[in-house]
Design an enzyme around this catalytic site. Structure first.
Site, PDB file in Angstrom:
ATOM      1  N   ARG A   1       0.846  -1.210   0.000  1.00 31.27           N
ATOM      2  CA  ARG A   1       0.000   0.000   0.000  1.00 31.27           C
ATOM      3  C   ARG A   1       0.872   1.248   0.000  1.00 31.27           C
ATOM      4  O   ARG A   1       0.581   2.221  -0.693  1.00 31.27           O
ATOM      5  CB  ARG A   1      -0.943   0.004   1.204  1.00 31.27           C
ATOM      6  CG  ARG A   1      -2.020  -1.057   1.138  1.00 31.27           C
ATOM      7  CD  ARG A   1      -2.991  -0.943   2.302  1.00 31.27           C
ATOM      8  NE  ARG A   1      -3.802   0.262   2.214  1.00 31.27           N
ATOM      9  CZ  ARG A   1      -4.588   0.700   3.192  1.00 31.27           C
ATOM     10  NH1 ARG A   1      -4.636   0.043   4.352  1.00 31.27           N
ATOM     11  NH2 ARG A   1      -5.306   1.793   3.047  1.00 31.27           N
TER      12      ARG A   1
ATOM     13  N   CYS B   1      -1.432   6.307   8.894  1.00 26.91           N
ATOM     14  CA  CYS B   1      -1.761   5.017   8.284  1.00 26.91           C
ATOM     15  C   CYS B   1      -2.839   5.276   7.240  1.00 26.91           C
ATOM     16  O   CYS B   1      -2.790   6.285   6.538  1.00 26.91           O
ATOM     17  CB  CYS B   1      -2.202   4.019   9.351  1.00 26.91           C
ATOM     18  SG  CYS B   1      -3.636   4.557  10.314  1.00 26.91           S
TER      19      CYS B   1
END
Length: 274
Positions: free
Chosen positions: A173, A231
């Site tokens: 990611r 995050c």
């Protein structure tokens, strides 16, 4: 003082803490189902999506309002800032850390995370229950925001430029190779990838403070450095901050995280492993 508490330490406490089960699954099923199937005796359930976050926009898990958290404190029977609270979950403390961080942000000073969570409790031979505790104390402790610092997008960019901005997401990611949750893939330019999975062992216990310090030092965290974490939506960032604090390293959370960063198309996006 460590932000973690072991099962043995929990059993040895002279004053019983408020126990909070924050089991949560990003892709489902709802954590309440797991709680109803079995939890620590006396533990209350707190829902991450509705009690530890506001509705999405911008970002998937913005901070909840003080009114929401005050109602949660009352339901849990929390009557003062120093009421002892122990939070746990059934998934390596990923969601319990969000409760730990949020409760402190809104004024609680004595919050710890059960190291190893539900699995550690069961491994120690302790039983679970399906009985829920009765209601708490109406008119309990009033939540007020801002007791620990938090970053916005501008602040996160500043740390990326002059300090160490850690991205707690999985490497693929971070690199922008896949993005299962958000419409834009990549990372904040200047950020360093530090996946939260490396903070814990296979048993779900946090690594030792020395091991965590070694890990973060290898990622560029130096004495006195300005350290921040983000995050996808501000959940696993809290887990990374918990690991950093366990290692004696203060860090600030960019609570909006990647899901908020990408809502402004003028903000830069980086891809690749660096």
């Amino acid at each position: 003082m460590s932000p973690l508490i072991t099962v043995d330490e929990l059993r040895a406490l002279e004053t019983a803490p408020v126990l909070v089960d924050v089991t949560w699954n990003l892709a489902g099923p709802p954590g309440k189902e797991a709680y109803d199937a079995g939890h620590l005796p006396g533990a209350y359930f707190v829902d991450l999506d509705t009690e530890l976050a506001a509705p999405p926009g911008p970002g998937r898990h913005p901070l909840p309002t003080a009114t929401t958290v005050t109602a949660t404190f009352a339901r849990l029977g929390i009557t003062s800032a120093d009421t002892p609270v122990v939070v746990y979950d059934a998934n390596n403390a990923m969601s319990a850390a969000r409760a730990w961080w949020t409760f402190r942000y809104f004024g609680l000073t004595n919050v710890k995370v059960l190291d190893g969570g539900l699995a550690a409790w069961q491994s120690a031979g302790e039983e679970l229950t399906t009985e829920a505790p009765s209601g708490g104390v109406p008119g309990g402790f009033v939540a007020t925001p801002g007791h620990i610092p938090v970053l916005d997008a501008e602040g996160a960019a500043a740390v990326a430029a002059k300090g160490i901005l850690l991205d707690a997401r999985a490497p693929e990611r971070f690199a922008g190779e896949v993005e299962p949750m958000d419409p834009v893939a990549g990372h904040i330019p200047g950020a360093v990838n530090a996946p939260t999975g490396a903070n814990v062992t296979e048993s779900g216990h946090f690594r030792t403070p020395a091991e965590l310090r070694e890990r973060f030092t290898a990622l560029g965290v130096t004495e006195g450095a300005d350290v921040a974490v983000y995050c996808g939506s501000g959940v696993t960032a809290a887990h990374e901050t918990l690991a950093l604090e366990s290692a004696g390293i203060p860090a600030t959370v960019y609570i909006g995280s990647w899901s908020e960063w990408i809502t402004d198309p003028t903000r830069p996006v980086a891809t690749g492993k660096d």
